[in-house]
Design an enzyme around this catalytic site. Structure first.
Site, short mmCIF file in Angstrom:
data_model
loop_
_atom_site.label_atom_id
_atom_site.label_comp_id
_atom_site.label_asym_id
_atom_site.label_seq_id
_atom_site.Cartn_x
_atom_site.Cartn_y
_atom_site.Cartn_z
N ARG A 137 -13.82 -19.15 27.13
CA ARG A 137 -13.06 -19.12 25.88
C ARG A 137 -13.49 -17.94 25.01
NH1 ARG A 137 -14.01 -24.90 26.71
NH2 ARG A 137 -15.94 -24.76 25.51
N HIS A 149 6.46 -8.65 7.41
CA HIS A 149 7.33 -8.14 6.36
C HIS A 149 8.45 -7.22 6.86
CE1 HIS A 149 3.67 -5.60 6.71
NE2 HIS A 149 4.56 -4.62 6.77
N LEU A 150 9.49 -7.16 6.07
CA LEU A 150 10.54 -6.15 6.19
C LEU A 150 10.42 -5.22 4.99
CD1 LEU A 150 13.55 -8.43 7.15
CD2 LEU A 150 12.62 -6.60 8.59
N ASN A 198 4.98 -3.54 19.38
CA ASN A 198 3.79 -4.36 19.60
C ASN A 198 4.01 -5.41 20.67
OD1 ASN A 198 3.56 -4.33 16.03
ND2 ASN A 198 2.43 -2.98 17.41
N ARG A 217 -2.54 -8.69 11.73
CA ARG A 217 -2.77 -8.97 10.31
C ARG A 217 -1.62 -8.49 9.44
NH1 ARG A 217 -3.52 -4.53 7.23
NH2 ARG A 217 -3.89 -2.63 8.44
N CYS A 271 2.44 -6.73 9.79
CA CYS A 271 3.51 -6.50 10.76
C CYS A 271 4.77 -5.96 10.09
CB CYS A 271 3.82 -7.79 11.50
SG CYS A 271 5.25 -7.63 12.58
N ASP A 272 5.12 -4.74 10.46
CA ASP A 272 6.40 -4.12 10.10
C ASP A 272 7.43 -4.66 11.09
OD1 ASP A 272 8.61 -2.44 9.98
OD2 ASP A 272 7.46 -0.58 10.00
N CYS A 305 -3.64 -2.84 12.68
CA CYS A 305 -2.65 -3.87 12.35
C CYS A 305 -2.71 -4.99 13.39
CB CYS A 305 -1.25 -3.27 12.29
SG CYS A 305 -1.04 -2.09 10.95
N ARG A 354 0.81 -1.22 0.00
CA ARG A 354 0.00 0.00 0.00
C ARG A 354 0.84 1.27 0.00
NH1 ARG A 354 -0.89 3.11 4.13
NH2 ARG A 354 -0.05 1.53 5.55
#
EC number: 2.1.1.45
Length: 264
Positions: free
Chosen positions: A126, A207-208, A177, A166, A168-169, A146, A21
């Site tokens: 639960r 991702h990186l 986080n 969902r 992740c940098d 995120c 994005r």
């Protein structure tokens, strides 16, 4: 924090090159899980310095149900600046969903208060879950959640939590986080007279960014150090009454910080 370094290596070695994005480009894997035993220390990355003050203030801001960056700016926290409008507003992001989820019948549901109640009255449930992924309000948010969904679990007097993230940098965002949710588990456990158990992190698109690769290699060249210890100096009346001054990190001895651009 070997789990975190192992994840970085995995993304470098196995990641698929993808567009995204922001237009930056990523190396990405899909589906990864890490488990941190919070009895072993506070999971704050040591191979670079993390800005703990920002992590604490952001979590307190979430817990207050706030969606305007005014509080963050007052405390010299700039991590949300790029997404705020001219009035500092972000739309119905995390704080709104956690504390005042809008139901179809007009009610506002305080998910976190319900969690505290469930943990005290029905710890084997639960259904002790908080979601920030409100499909009906995604288009109004400056940034879609995120870290979108988390669940609490009690066993043998210990409180554990699993987060689904969902997107992740890995280099910039993930250390924040992990520490933020670990802090939340400690706070929730204190309020419910439980010990801390595990924090389980589950990632989707993990991702990186292409402009973080050099920094990632630098971080991987460093030896991790002993984890610090979190001290909560007092027990306030509720989960929502904590202040920044209530927290202290003991024994944090990280390597120097590593700067990297943020993808907007």
């Amino acid at each position: 924090m070997k789990q975190y370094l192992d994840l970085m290596k995995k993304v470098l070695e196995e990641g698929t090159t993808k567009d995204d994005r922001t237009g930056t480009g990523t190396l990405s894997i899909f589906g990864h899980q890490m488990r941190f035993n919070l009895q072993d220390g506070f999971p704050l990355v040591t191979t670079k310095r993390c800005h703990l003050r920002s992590i604490i203030h952001e979590l307190l801001w979430f817990l207050n149900g706030d969606t305007n960056i005014g509080y963050l700016k007052e405390n010299n926290v700039s991590i949300w600046d790029e997404w705020a409008d001219e009035n500092g507003d972000l739309g119905p992001v995390y704080g709104k969903q956690w504390r005042a989820w809008g139901a179809a019948d007009g009610r506002q549901i305080d998910q976190l208060s319900k969690v505290v109640q469930q943990l005290k009255q029905d710890p084997n449930s639960r259904r002790i879950i908080v979601s920030a992924w409100n499909v009906g309000e995604l288009d109004q948010m400056a940034l879609a959640p995120c870290h979108a969904f988390f669940q609490f679990y009690v066993a043998d007097g210990k409180l554990s939590c699993q987060l689904y993230q969902r997107s992740c940098d890995v280099f910039l965002g993930l250390p924040f986080n992990i520490a933020s949710y670990a802090l939340l588990v400690h706070m929730m456990a204190q309020q419910c007279d439980l010990a801390v158990g595990d924090f389980v992190w589950t990632g989707g698109d993990t991702h990186l960014y292409s402009n973080h690769i050099e920094q990632t290699h630098l971080q991987l060249s460093r030896e991790p150090r002993a984890l610090p210890k979190l001290i909560i100096k007092s027990k306030p009346a509720s989960l929502f009454d904590y202040r920044f001054e209530d927290f202290e990190i003991e024994g944090y001895d990280p390597h120097p910080g590593i700067k990297a651009p943020i993808a907007i």
